[in-house]
Design a protein around this motif. Sequence first.
Motif, PDB file in Angstrom:
ATOM      1  N   THR A   3      45.958  45.515  45.358  1.00  0.00           N
ATOM      2  CA  THR A   3      45.015  46.487  45.892  1.00  0.00           C
ATOM      3  C   THR A   3      44.708  47.526  44.837  1.00  0.00           C
ATOM      4  N   VAL A   4      43.420  47.774  44.601  1.00  0.00           N
ATOM      5  CA  VAL A   4      42.993  48.831  43.696  1.00  0.00           C
ATOM      6  C   VAL A   4      42.700  50.056  44.546  1.00  0.00           C
ATOM      7  N   ASN A   5      43.443  51.114  44.307  1.00  0.00           N
ATOM      8  CA  ASN A   5      43.346  52.288  45.169  1.00  0.00           C
ATOM      9  C   ASN A   5      42.109  53.133  44.895  1.00  0.00           C
ATOM     10  N   GLU A   6      41.738  53.251  43.628  1.00  0.00           N
ATOM     11  CA  GLU A   6      40.574  54.065  43.286  1.00  0.00           C
ATOM     12  C   GLU A   6      39.317  53.206  43.301  1.00  0.00           C
ATOM     13  N   PRO A   7      38.220  53.716  43.850  1.00  0.00           N
ATOM     14  CA  PRO A   7      36.964  52.939  43.840  1.00  0.00           C
ATOM     15  C   PRO A   7      36.537  52.589  42.416  1.00  0.00           C
ATOM     16  N   VAL A   8      35.968  51.409  42.240  1.00  0.00           N
ATOM     17  CA  VAL A   8      35.562  50.951  40.917  1.00  0.00           C
ATOM     18  C   VAL A   8      34.045  50.785  40.871  1.00  0.00           C
ATOM     19  N   GLU A   9      33.511  50.808  39.658  1.00  0.00           N
ATOM     20  CA  GLU A   9      32.077  50.599  39.473  1.00  0.00           C
ATOM     21  C   GLU A   9      31.708  49.152  39.782  1.00  0.00           C
ATOM     22  N   LEU A  10      30.481  48.973  40.206  1.00  0.00           N
ATOM     23  CA  LEU A  10      29.963  47.638  40.497  1.00  0.00           C
ATOM     24  C   LEU A  10      30.194  46.688  39.328  1.00  0.00           C
ATOM     25  N   GLU A  11      29.851  47.128  38.110  1.00  0.00           N
ATOM     26  CA  GLU A  11      29.952  46.266  36.934  1.00  0.00           C
ATOM     27  C   GLU A  11      31.393  45.871  36.650  1.00  0.00           C
ATOM     28  N   VAL A  12      32.342  46.750  36.923  1.00  0.00           N
ATOM     29  CA  VAL A  12      33.759  46.448  36.674  1.00  0.00           C
ATOM     30  C   VAL A  12      34.229  45.348  37.619  1.00  0.00           C
ATOM     31  N   ARG A  14      32.364  43.147  39.233  1.00  0.00           N
ATOM     32  CA  ARG A  14      31.671  41.891  38.940  1.00  0.00           C
ATOM     33  C   ARG A  14      32.230  41.224  37.684  1.00  0.00           C
ATOM     34  N   ALA A  15      32.527  42.023  36.666  1.00  0.00           N
ATOM     35  CA  ALA A  15      33.069  41.458  35.424  1.00  0.00           C
ATOM     36  C   ALA A  15      34.429  40.807  35.671  1.00  0.00           C
ATOM     37  N   ARG A  16      35.253  41.412  36.530  1.00  0.00           N
ATOM     38  CA  ARG A  16      36.553  40.809  36.832  1.00  0.00           C
ATOM     39  C   ARG A  16      36.372  39.456  37.509  1.00  0.00           C
ATOM     40  N   LEU A  17      35.450  39.383  38.447  1.00  0.00           N
ATOM     41  CA  LEU A  17      35.219  38.112  39.137  1.00  0.00           C
ATOM     42  C   LEU A  17      34.664  37.057  38.187  1.00  0.00           C
ATOM     43  N   GLN A 293      35.701  45.061  49.363  1.00  0.00           N
ATOM     44  CA  GLN A 293      35.603  43.702  48.851  1.00  0.00           C
ATOM     45  C   GLN A 293      37.004  43.138  48.647  1.00  0.00           C
ATOM     46  N   CYS A 294      37.194  41.886  49.036  1.00  0.00           N
ATOM     47  CA  CYS A 294      38.414  41.144  48.724  1.00  0.00           C
ATOM     48  C   CYS A 294      37.967  39.847  48.050  1.00  0.00           C
ATOM     49  N   ALA A 295      38.364  39.645  46.824  1.00  0.00           N
ATOM     50  CA  ALA A 295      37.873  38.465  46.116  1.00  0.00           C
ATOM     51  C   ALA A 295      38.824  38.089  44.994  1.00  0.00           C
ATOM     52  N   GLY A 296      38.771  36.826  44.617  1.00  0.00           N
ATOM     53  CA  GLY A 296      39.601  36.317  43.529  1.00  0.00           C
ATOM     54  C   GLY A 296      39.759  34.814  43.659  1.00  0.00           C
ATOM     55  N   ARG A 297      40.846  34.299  43.119  1.00  0.00           N
ATOM     56  CA  ARG A 297      41.079  32.851  43.161  1.00  0.00           C
ATOM     57  C   ARG A 297      42.271  32.552  44.063  1.00  0.00           C
ATOM     58  N   LEU A 298      42.047  31.600  44.979  1.00  0.00           N
ATOM     59  CA  LEU A 298      43.115  31.177  45.874  1.00  0.00           C
ATOM     60  C   LEU A 298      44.091  30.263  45.154  1.00  0.00           C
ATOM     61  N   GLU A 299      45.320  30.232  45.626  1.00  0.00           N
ATOM     62  CA  GLU A 299      46.306  29.311  45.049  1.00  0.00           C
ATOM     63  C   GLU A 299      45.874  27.861  45.242  1.00  0.00           C
ATOM     64  N   GLY A 300      45.073  27.614  46.272  1.00  0.00           N
ATOM     65  CA  GLY A 300      44.568  26.264  46.490  1.00  0.00           C
ATOM     66  C   GLY A 300      43.545  25.824  45.461  1.00  0.00           C
ATOM     67  N   GLY A 301      43.009  26.758  44.663  1.00  0.00           N
ATOM     68  CA  GLY A 301      42.084  26.418  43.598  1.00  0.00           C
ATOM     69  C   GLY A 301      40.718  27.039  43.712  1.00  0.00           C
ATOM     70  N   ALA A 302      40.220  27.250  44.930  1.00  0.00           N
ATOM     71  CA  ALA A 302      38.866  27.773  45.101  1.00  0.00           C
ATOM     72  C   ALA A 302      38.823  29.271  44.838  1.00  0.00           C
ATOM     73  N   MET A 303      37.648  29.756  44.452  1.00  0.00           N
ATOM     74  CA  MET A 303      37.423  31.197  44.462  1.00  0.00           C
ATOM     75  C   MET A 303      37.079  31.602  45.886  1.00  0.00           C
ATOM     76  N   VAL A 304      37.575  32.775  46.285  1.00  0.00           N
ATOM     77  CA  VAL A 304      37.285  33.280  47.621  1.00  0.00           C
ATOM     78  C   VAL A 304      36.548  34.602  47.491  1.00  0.00           C
ATOM     79  N   PHE A 305      35.547  34.765  48.323  1.00  0.00           N
ATOM     80  CA  PHE A 305      34.806  36.018  48.430  1.00  0.00           C
ATOM     81  C   PHE A 305      34.856  36.415  49.896  1.00  0.00           C
TER      82      PHE A 305
END
Length: 415
Positions: A3-12, A14-17, A293-305
């Motif tokens: 969990t990221v506690n501080e709000p992040v910029e849109l570009e940050v 998106r770049a992580r994803l 937003q909750c997003a990243g890569r699942l252990e099963g392999g797929a990206m989740v949004f």
Amino acid sequence: MSTVNEPVELEVHRARLLSQVVPLAPQQIEVAGGFALLHGAVLAEDATSTHPLPLWDNSAMDGYAVRSEDTAEAPIALEVVGEVPAGSGWDPKLEPGQCVKIMTGAPIPTDADAVVRIEDTSAAADGWDAATVQIHGPVPAGKDIRRSGEDKAAGDLVAYAGEQLTAARLSALAAAGASKLSVRTQPKVAVLVTGAELLAPGERLSRGQIPETNSLLMAGLLAESGIQAATVVHCVDDTQAVREQLDLLGATHDVVLSTGGVGPGAYDVMRQVLEAEPEVQATRVKIRPGQPQCAGRLEGGAMVFALPGNPVSAAVSFELFVRPCLRAMQGHREVLRPTLRAIAAVGWKAAAGRMQVIPVVFEHGEQLRCAPAVQASSISHSVGGFGAAQGYALVPPGIERVNPGDAVEVLRMIP
């Protein structure tokens, strides 16, 4: 899930994803008979021409292939010794004073160096059948001849890796001799919708219940991005049921999209289930709507949004985060939609400390103008007004109000 506690910029965010995206494996697909798979796919490798375009010198007009020197004293009558239609391989010998009828696209005889258009001859009135033809005026060498390789030489680049195969581009590659293309096709995407308050459209609604529209919204946004949803699943608000669906979909798809249940509340089951996923991150993004937003890569392999449940929030999140990642998976050269400038037709209150992403409609005239399709104070759930939206105005943080006549940056989705 972190969990990221501080709000992040849109570009940050998106770049992580985008850094987590793994491009799909390329496929080799035959051009002949492969249109259904190739159209809309993205080239994985540069494609070059295997032969010159045109392949050989050919006629740009219906008329007569001549030796230009024979027309120098025109008007003059020439002997017609044959006809070269399109598709013919005949290369007739031309003596001085001779010519052949020729059709558009037909190969130019080796002995000819110009074409006289039919309208510049007596054949325009007398027809093609005469043994001689009157040439009304002289023609220079090279007149109405398409030269071999004037479009593309053999080995010239025809399309870049990362370009989408449109009808025109696919046609050009076929003309350039492509027999097989290396492409990335559609990712396999699942849509998972949760929400105890949701009923199928048309069902009788009781107090507290609403029609379920997000599956239509997500499937439609995917289709408008050139991707057909492979699976659409509706799931009850039960952590075990959602966990089972997520495990199954994550192992069998490239992407899982969900809407709703991403807040910090006791009934936000999607966020609770994603707590067990180490590569997924819960983030508050400095945008309105679409902050959670909750997003990243699942252990099963797929990206989740895991997107917010309010329809406009979900649509904004798809445009800003999901669509770029889907395009990156396909290997597109450009993953972000281009923006343009429009003039605010009316004023509205901005979001001040966050980027405001407000659905707009356009007014066409000497300048492109835009106006909100929804109330600026209630964007996220205004699905009725959102139905007319043609794009999004992007109002940066720090702006408290957009005034009539201000220039605004817009993402344009619909002409």
